[in-house]
Design a protein around this motif. Sequence first.
Motif, PDB file in Angstrom:
ATOM      1  N   GLU A  87       0.660  -1.311  -0.005  1.00  0.00           N
ATOM      2  CA  GLU A  87       0.010   0.005   0.037  1.00  0.00           C
ATOM      3  C   GLU A  87       0.647   1.279  -0.023  1.00  0.00           C
ATOM      4  OE1 GLU A  87      -3.604  -0.452   2.792  1.00  0.00           O
ATOM      5  OE2 GLU A  87      -2.049  -1.901   3.387  1.00  0.00           O
ATOM      6  N   GLY A  88       2.132   1.237   0.352  1.00  0.00           N
ATOM      7  CA  GLY A  88       2.805   2.542   0.296  1.00  0.00           C
ATOM      8  C   GLY A  88       4.188   2.194   1.148  1.00  0.00           C
ATOM      9  N   ILE A  89       4.237   3.088   2.237  1.00  0.00           N
ATOM     10  CA  ILE A  89       5.429   2.834   2.983  1.00  0.00           C
ATOM     11  C   ILE A  89       5.167   2.581   4.590  1.00  0.00           C
ATOM     12  CG2 ILE A  89       7.568   4.028   3.790  1.00  0.00           C
ATOM     13  CD1 ILE A  89       7.693   3.449   0.883  1.00  0.00           C
ATOM     14  N   LEU A  90       5.551   1.608   5.117  1.00  0.00           N
ATOM     15  CA  LEU A  90       5.505   1.221   6.430  1.00  0.00           C
ATOM     16  C   LEU A  90       6.213   2.102   7.439  1.00  0.00           C
ATOM     17  CD1 LEU A  90       4.493  -1.863   8.145  1.00  0.00           C
ATOM     18  CD2 LEU A  90       6.193  -0.705   9.223  1.00  0.00           C
ATOM     19  N   ILE A  91       6.060   2.936   8.387  1.00  0.00           N
ATOM     20  CA  ILE A  91       6.936   3.420   9.135  1.00  0.00           C
ATOM     21  C   ILE A  91       6.493   2.851  10.633  1.00  0.00           C
ATOM     22  CG2 ILE A  91       7.627   5.730  10.087  1.00  0.00           C
ATOM     23  CD1 ILE A  91       8.079   5.360   7.360  1.00  0.00           C
ATOM     24  N   LYS A 133       2.911   1.061  14.465  1.00  0.00           N
ATOM     25  CA  LYS A 133       3.044   0.895  12.812  1.00  0.00           C
ATOM     26  C   LYS A 133       2.047   1.579  12.034  1.00  0.00           C
ATOM     27  CE  LYS A 133       5.639  -3.681  13.483  1.00  0.00           C
ATOM     28  NZ  LYS A 133       5.544  -4.857  13.219  1.00  0.00           N
ATOM     29  N   TYR A 134       2.437   2.278  10.943  1.00  0.00           N
ATOM     30  CA  TYR A 134       1.710   3.246  10.031  1.00  0.00           C
ATOM     31  C   TYR A 134       2.033   2.685   9.040  1.00  0.00           C
ATOM     32  CZ  TYR A 134       1.053   5.721  14.587  1.00  0.00           C
ATOM     33  OH  TYR A 134       0.673   6.061  15.839  1.00  0.00           O
ATOM     34  N   VAL A 135       1.110   2.967   7.839  1.00  0.00           N
ATOM     35  CA  VAL A 135       1.109   2.893   6.366  1.00  0.00           C
ATOM     36  C   VAL A 135       0.855   4.135   5.639  1.00  0.00           C
ATOM     37  CG1 VAL A 135       0.827   1.765   4.236  1.00  0.00           C
ATOM     38  CG2 VAL A 135       0.736   0.440   6.545  1.00  0.00           C
ATOM     39  N   PHE A 136       1.666   4.693   4.895  1.00  0.00           N
ATOM     40  CA  PHE A 136       1.837   6.002   4.143  1.00  0.00           C
ATOM     41  C   PHE A 136       1.690   5.734   2.595  1.00  0.00           C
ATOM     42  CE2 PHE A 136       3.090   7.368   8.149  1.00  0.00           C
ATOM     43  CZ  PHE A 136       2.302   8.603   8.559  1.00  0.00           C
ATOM     44  N   GLN A 137       0.759   6.494   2.264  1.00  0.00           N
ATOM     45  CA  GLN A 137       0.952   6.643   0.510  1.00  0.00           C
ATOM     46  C   GLN A 137       1.699   7.859   0.078  1.00  0.00           C
ATOM     47  OE1 GLN A 137      -2.908   6.310  -1.380  1.00  0.00           O
ATOM     48  NE2 GLN A 137      -2.970   3.927  -1.320  1.00  0.00           N
ATOM     49  N   PRO A 138       2.609   7.846  -0.882  1.00  0.00           N
ATOM     50  CA  PRO A 138       3.330   9.110  -1.495  1.00  0.00           C
ATOM     51  C   PRO A 138       2.589   9.637  -2.693  1.00  0.00           C
ATOM     52  CG  PRO A 138       4.378   7.046  -1.903  1.00  0.00           C
ATOM     53  CD  PRO A 138       3.155   6.438  -1.343  1.00  0.00           C
ATOM     54  N   PRO A 139       1.792  10.515  -2.203  1.00  0.00           N
ATOM     55  CA  PRO A 139       1.008  11.192  -3.378  1.00  0.00           C
ATOM     56  C   PRO A 139       2.040  12.234  -3.987  1.00  0.00           C
ATOM     57  CG  PRO A 139       0.307  12.206  -1.352  1.00  0.00           C
ATOM     58  CD  PRO A 139       1.187  10.955  -1.066  1.00  0.00           C
ATOM     59  N   LYS A 141       0.172  10.942   2.239  1.00  0.00           N
ATOM     60  CA  LYS A 141      -1.230  10.589   2.896  1.00  0.00           C
ATOM     61  C   LYS A 141      -1.306   9.402   3.891  1.00  0.00           C
ATOM     62  CE  LYS A 141      -5.760   8.936   1.089  1.00  0.00           C
ATOM     63  NZ  LYS A 141      -6.464   8.643  -0.123  1.00  0.00           N
ATOM     64  N   LEU A 142      -1.700   9.269   5.070  1.00  0.00           N
ATOM     65  CA  LEU A 142      -1.657   8.430   6.031  1.00  0.00           C
ATOM     66  C   LEU A 142      -2.941   7.548   5.667  1.00  0.00           C
ATOM     67  CD1 LEU A 142      -1.235   7.077   8.762  1.00  0.00           C
ATOM     68  CD2 LEU A 142      -2.694   8.697  10.127  1.00  0.00           C
ATOM     69  N   VAL A 143      -2.528   6.435   5.542  1.00  0.00           N
ATOM     70  CA  VAL A 143      -3.535   5.261   4.980  1.00  0.00           C
ATOM     71  C   VAL A 143      -4.295   4.614   6.134  1.00  0.00           C
ATOM     72  CG1 VAL A 143      -3.839   3.165   3.546  1.00  0.00           C
ATOM     73  CG2 VAL A 143      -2.220   4.835   2.785  1.00  0.00           C
ATOM     74  N   ARG A 144      -3.419   4.122   7.243  1.00  0.00           N
ATOM     75  CA  ARG A 144      -3.944   3.325   8.190  1.00  0.00           C
ATOM     76  C   ARG A 144      -3.006   3.078   9.227  1.00  0.00           C
ATOM     77  NH1 ARG A 144      -2.872  -2.098   7.965  1.00  0.00           N
ATOM     78  NH2 ARG A 144      -1.882  -2.854   5.742  1.00  0.00           N
ATOM     79  N   GLN A 145      -3.413   2.821  10.658  1.00  0.00           N
ATOM     80  CA  GLN A 145      -2.732   2.343  11.514  1.00  0.00           C
ATOM     81  C   GLN A 145      -2.693   0.904  11.864  1.00  0.00           C
ATOM     82  OE1 GLN A 145      -2.909   4.144  15.457  1.00  0.00           O
ATOM     83  NE2 GLN A 145      -1.186   2.760  16.260  1.00  0.00           N
TER      84      GLN A 145
END
Length: 301
Positions: free
Chosen positions: A269-273, A284-290, A295-299
């Motif tokens: 889905e993008g980048i897990l931080i 843990k959070y997943v971000f999308q790079p627009p 954009k924060l997708v979900r925790q």
Amino acid sequence: MWPKIVDWQRLKFGVEIEFIGGRPEGLELLPDWIMSLDERQIDETGAESGSELKPPPILWGDRAQIRAMLARLREQGTSANWSCGVHVHVGMEPWGEDIVLPLVDAALQYQDAIQALMQTSAHRRIFCPPVTQEMRRNYRLNPGPEALRYHGRPQSHRCGINLAAWYDIGTVEFRYANGSLDDDEVINTVELYLRFVAAVGANRNLSSDPLGLAKDLGAPVKGYPVPTPIPRWFQERIWLEEAIIPAFAPLAAELVQGGEIHHVLPVSEGILIAVEDPDGKLFKYVFQPPAADWKLVRQIQ
């Protein structure tokens, strides 16, 4: 009370043995040994694997237990790769809190020699950052675990000589050794650290040269876990992580109070931080790079 002469063989200790492969959930354990199934390592494919095995507090005379459990691990086909380490906790009960500051001073003087003797792999040094003069100053002003925790984004708040462990479980933790399932390498590592703590407890002067330190302690001068190079793909992951962390650091601080980025991974889905809070809990959070803002997708719970 410090200083105080204590036989190093009378110090209680524990050892954390990290490994990959095998069937950790099915391994037959000796009484009171623990398999930490939530402590996973990374195998050669990048998948989570293995676990971490540890005994109850034992004495040098009980070290045959370590040999027995290592043999059981090897029989399962486990191994220790570049993602694994051997951590040793040594009990400080004979001296109590009085030995904390002397051990801080000893770390400042001898930590480089111990790291060199252990041949700590370069990629593992992020797990064992150094004790600093600033920590010593902070501890003198306000004794307690917070002064002894590393800050500034290592991948662990625990130093290579982790004295904050005294306030958690009454030990000092040594984190320099590479991974190994070899009996002699693991036991040699335990012996070095036991002898070192006893020497500091007795206020002995030691050599700051790696081989000289081992000789002064009467510990093995060789026979410790050997460094293992990391695969190219993992080195590239580290480079990417270090490049991307500055961009995410402000977001991590907003999401987790006092948090620091522990690791970064690409996911579908993008980048897990993964952000570590001051107590060591991971969020843990997943971000999308627009095109413009992240954009924060979900925790991830």
